[in-house]
Design a protein around this motif. Structure first.
Motif, PDB file in Angstrom:
ATOM      1  N   MET A   1       0.809  -1.352   0.086  1.00 18.95           N
ATOM      2  CA  MET A   1       0.078   0.099   0.031  1.00 18.95           C
ATOM      3  C   MET A   1       0.861   1.331   0.144  1.00 18.95           C
ATOM      4  SD  MET A   1      -3.138  -0.033  -0.178  1.00 18.95           S
ATOM      5  CE  MET A   1      -3.673  -1.195  -0.886  1.00 18.95           C
ATOM      6  N   PRO A   2       0.196   2.204  -0.568  1.00 20.84           N
ATOM      7  CA  PRO A   2       1.027   3.560  -0.618  1.00 20.84           C
ATOM      8  C   PRO A   2       1.325   4.012   0.854  1.00 20.84           C
ATOM      9  CG  PRO A   2      -0.874   3.833  -1.717  1.00 20.84           C
ATOM     10  CD  PRO A   2      -0.594   2.174  -1.291  1.00 20.84           C
ATOM     11  N   ALA A   3       2.376   4.917   1.114  1.00 26.13           N
ATOM     12  CA  ALA A   3       2.448   5.505   2.492  1.00 26.13           C
ATOM     13  C   ALA A   3       1.247   6.440   2.811  1.00 26.13           C
ATOM     14  CB  ALA A   3       3.716   6.340   2.310  1.00 26.13           C
ATOM     15  N   GLU A   4       0.638   7.111   1.898  1.00 33.91           N
ATOM     16  CA  GLU A   4      -0.514   8.036   2.153  1.00 33.91           C
ATOM     17  C   GLU A   4      -1.523   7.457   2.756  1.00 33.91           C
ATOM     18  OE1 GLU A   4       1.284   7.735  -0.756  1.00 33.91           O
ATOM     19  OE2 GLU A   4       2.121   9.669  -1.177  1.00 33.91           O
ATOM     20  N   ALA A   5      -1.739   6.105   2.316  1.00 30.22           N
ATOM     21  CA  ALA A   5      -2.813   4.992   2.907  1.00 30.22           C
ATOM     22  C   ALA A   5      -2.866   4.918   4.267  1.00 30.22           C
ATOM     23  CB  ALA A   5      -3.138   3.969   2.132  1.00 30.22           C
ATOM     24  N   ALA A   6      -1.557   4.927   4.895  1.00 29.22           N
ATOM     25  CA  ALA A   6      -1.196   4.415   6.195  1.00 29.22           C
ATOM     26  C   ALA A   6      -0.943   5.578   7.232  1.00 29.22           C
ATOM     27  CB  ALA A   6      -0.293   3.478   6.426  1.00 29.22           C
ATOM     28  N   ARG A   7      -0.862   6.788   6.528  1.00 27.06           N
ATOM     29  CA  ARG A   7      -0.317   7.879   7.368  1.00 27.06           C
ATOM     30  C   ARG A   7      -1.365   8.539   8.179  1.00 27.06           C
ATOM     31  NH1 ARG A   7       0.965  12.141   3.475  1.00 27.06           N
ATOM     32  NH2 ARG A   7       2.767  10.909   2.797  1.00 27.06           N
ATOM     33  N   PRO A   8      -1.048   8.744   9.254  1.00 24.38           N
ATOM     34  CA  PRO A   8      -2.252   9.173  10.219  1.00 24.38           C
ATOM     35  C   PRO A   8      -2.697  10.642  10.064  1.00 24.38           C
ATOM     36  CG  PRO A   8      -0.062   8.998  11.589  1.00 24.38           C
ATOM     37  CD  PRO A   8       0.027   8.501  10.266  1.00 24.38           C
ATOM     38  N   CYS A   9      -3.642  10.955  10.204  1.00 23.52           N
ATOM     39  CA  CYS A   9      -4.353  12.335   9.897  1.00 23.52           C
ATOM     40  C   CYS A   9      -4.179  13.073  11.128  1.00 23.52           C
ATOM     41  CB  CYS A   9      -5.894  12.100   9.582  1.00 23.52           C
ATOM     42  SG  CYS A   9      -6.360  11.135   8.488  1.00 23.52           S
ATOM     43  N   SER A  10      -3.805  14.383  10.751  1.00 20.44           N
ATOM     44  CA  SER A  10      -3.768  15.498  11.817  1.00 20.44           C
ATOM     45  C   SER A  10      -5.251  16.017  12.056  1.00 20.44           C
ATOM     46  CB  SER A  10      -3.230  16.662  11.162  1.00 20.44           C
ATOM     47  OG  SER A  10      -3.448  17.777  11.705  1.00 20.44           O
ATOM     48  N   LEU A  11      -5.612  15.898  13.475  1.00 17.82           N
ATOM     49  CA  LEU A  11      -6.744  16.223  13.916  1.00 17.82           C
ATOM     50  C   LEU A  11      -6.816  17.381  14.865  1.00 17.82           C
ATOM     51  CD1 LEU A  11      -8.796  12.629  14.280  1.00 17.82           C
ATOM     52  CD2 LEU A  11      -8.794  14.300  12.532  1.00 17.82           C
ATOM     53  N   TYR A  12      -7.978  18.269  14.993  1.00 15.50           N
ATOM     54  CA  TYR A  12      -7.878  19.264  15.948  1.00 15.50           C
ATOM     55  C   TYR A  12      -8.150  18.798  17.120  1.00 15.50           C
ATOM     56  CZ  TYR A  12     -10.264  22.991  18.600  1.00 15.50           C
ATOM     57  OH  TYR A  12     -10.419  24.032  19.322  1.00 15.50           O
ATOM     58  N   VAL A  13      -7.419  19.204  18.307  1.00 20.76           N
ATOM     59  CA  VAL A  13      -7.473  18.664  19.538  1.00 20.76           C
ATOM     60  C   VAL A  13      -7.978  19.959  20.402  1.00 20.76           C
ATOM     61  CG1 VAL A  13      -5.778  18.070  21.645  1.00 20.76           C
ATOM     62  CG2 VAL A  13      -5.498  17.269  19.129  1.00 20.76           C
ATOM     63  N   LEU A  14      -8.537  19.813  21.358  1.00 23.72           N
ATOM     64  CA  LEU A  14      -9.413  20.680  22.168  1.00 23.72           C
ATOM     65  C   LEU A  14      -8.232  21.084  23.069  1.00 23.72           C
ATOM     66  CD1 LEU A  14     -12.613  18.801  23.048  1.00 23.72           C
ATOM     67  CD2 LEU A  14     -12.725  20.848  21.527  1.00 23.72           C
ATOM     68  N   GLN A  33     -11.704  17.603   8.727  1.00 27.66           N
ATOM     69  CA  GLN A  33     -10.554  16.917   8.695  1.00 27.66           C
ATOM     70  C   GLN A  33     -10.419  15.401   8.310  1.00 27.66           C
ATOM     71  OE1 GLN A  33      -8.971  18.420  12.636  1.00 27.66           O
ATOM     72  NE2 GLN A  33      -7.468  19.497  11.496  1.00 27.66           N
ATOM     73  N   ILE A  34     -11.527  14.752   9.089  1.00 34.85           N
ATOM     74  CA  ILE A  34     -11.904  13.407   8.765  1.00 34.85           C
ATOM     75  C   ILE A  34     -12.009  13.116   7.400  1.00 34.85           C
ATOM     76  CG2 ILE A  34     -13.254  11.405   9.374  1.00 34.85           C
ATOM     77  CD1 ILE A  34     -13.114  12.681  12.462  1.00 34.85           C
ATOM     78  N   LEU A  35     -13.070  14.144   6.814  1.00 36.28           N
ATOM     79  CA  LEU A  35     -13.526  13.938   5.428  1.00 36.28           C
ATOM     80  C   LEU A  35     -12.367  14.035   4.461  1.00 36.28           C
ATOM     81  CD1 LEU A  35     -16.916  15.714   5.362  1.00 36.28           C
ATOM     82  CD2 LEU A  35     -16.531  13.359   5.211  1.00 36.28           C
ATOM     83  N   ALA A  40      -8.214  11.627   0.975  1.00 34.78           N
ATOM     84  CA  ALA A  40      -6.901  11.283   0.337  1.00 34.78           C
ATOM     85  C   ALA A  40      -6.482   9.925   0.498  1.00 34.78           C
ATOM     86  CB  ALA A  40      -6.183  12.350   1.154  1.00 34.78           C
ATOM     87  N   ARG A  41      -6.909   9.068   1.371  1.00 33.73           N
ATOM     88  CA  ARG A  41      -6.460   7.886   1.542  1.00 33.73           C
ATOM     89  C   ARG A  41      -7.282   7.066   0.394  1.00 33.73           C
ATOM     90  NH1 ARG A  41      -6.674   6.650   8.060  1.00 33.73           N
ATOM     91  NH2 ARG A  41      -4.663   7.631   8.339  1.00 33.73           N
ATOM     92  N   ARG A  42      -8.501   7.366   0.099  1.00 36.70           N
ATOM     93  CA  ARG A  42      -9.113   6.677  -0.807  1.00 36.70           C
ATOM     94  C   ARG A  42      -8.513   6.824  -2.414  1.00 36.70           C
ATOM     95  NH1 ARG A  42     -14.161   9.059  -0.922  1.00 36.70           N
ATOM     96  NH2 ARG A  42     -14.417   8.184   1.168  1.00 36.70           N
ATOM     97  N   LEU A  43      -8.059   7.862  -2.729  1.00 34.82           N
ATOM     98  CA  LEU A  43      -7.360   8.330  -3.808  1.00 34.82           C
ATOM     99  C   LEU A  43      -6.269   7.782  -3.859  1.00 34.82           C
ATOM    100  CD1 LEU A  43      -7.223  10.019  -6.170  1.00 34.82           C
ATOM    101  CD2 LEU A  43      -6.189  11.680  -5.214  1.00 34.82           C
ATOM    102  N   ALA A  44      -5.563   7.575  -2.634  1.00 33.92           N
ATOM    103  CA  ALA A  44      -4.174   6.824  -2.996  1.00 33.92           C
ATOM    104  C   ALA A  44      -4.280   5.285  -3.033  1.00 33.92           C
ATOM    105  CB  ALA A  44      -3.430   6.915  -1.389  1.00 33.92           C
ATOM    106  N   VAL A  45      -5.307   4.902  -2.527  1.00 30.90           N
ATOM    107  CA  VAL A  45      -5.665   3.401  -2.505  1.00 30.90           C
ATOM    108  C   VAL A  45      -6.241   3.032  -4.069  1.00 30.90           C
ATOM    109  CG1 VAL A  45      -7.156   1.659  -1.881  1.00 30.90           C
ATOM    110  CG2 VAL A  45      -5.964   2.802  -0.179  1.00 30.90           C
ATOM    111  N   GLU A  46      -7.034   3.765  -4.373  1.00 32.98           N
ATOM    112  CA  GLU A  46      -7.455   3.671  -5.761  1.00 32.98           C
ATOM    113  C   GLU A  46      -6.240   3.991  -6.893  1.00 32.98           C
ATOM    114  OE1 GLU A  46     -10.933   6.400  -6.430  1.00 32.98           O
ATOM    115  OE2 GLU A  46     -12.124   5.263  -4.938  1.00 32.98           O
ATOM    116  N   THR A  47      -5.470   4.768  -6.849  1.00 33.76           N
ATOM    117  CA  THR A  47      -4.278   5.067  -7.534  1.00 33.76           C
ATOM    118  C   THR A  47      -3.363   3.842  -7.778  1.00 33.76           C
ATOM    119  OG1 THR A  47      -4.548   7.440  -7.458  1.00 33.76           O
ATOM    120  CG2 THR A  47      -2.380   6.582  -7.987  1.00 33.76           C
ATOM    121  N   HIS A  48      -3.213   3.330  -6.561  1.00 36.15           N
ATOM    122  CA  HIS A  48      -2.416   2.299  -6.394  1.00 36.15           C
ATOM    123  C   HIS A  48      -2.836   1.022  -7.072  1.00 36.15           C
ATOM    124  CE1 HIS A  48       0.522  -0.566  -4.260  1.00 36.15           C
ATOM    125  NE2 HIS A  48      -0.344  -1.168  -3.847  1.00 36.15           N
TER     126      HIS A  48
END
Length: 65
Positions: A1-14, A33-35, A40-48
């Motif tokens: 799998m491409p690295a983009e598919a496994a990279r954690p997402c940055s999320l807002y913290v209270l 951010q989740i959307l 981005a993950r879906r695009l990376a997997v589909e491209t792969h």
């Protein structure tokens, strides 16, 4: 799998002591951010998958008619 598919997402913290406004902003921000991360993950997997399908098709001999 491409690295983009496994990279954690940055999320807002209270903040430590969130106000109602922080909670509302956080809810909307995290949702966006989740959307974006999911897209981005879906695009990376589909491209792969598409790249591998093209590679496989290129390896097969062409059919003669």
């Amino acid at each position: 799998m491409p690295a983009e598919a496994a990279r954690p997402c940055s999320l807002y913290v209270l903040p430590d002591r969130p106000t109602q406004a922080d909670l509302e902003a956080g809810y909307a921000t995290r949702g966006a951010q989740i959307l974006a991360c999911d897209a981005a993950r879906r695009l990376a997997v589909e491209t792969h998958a598409s790249e591998h399908a093209l590679e496989e098709a290129a390896r097969r001999p062409a059919r003669r008619r």
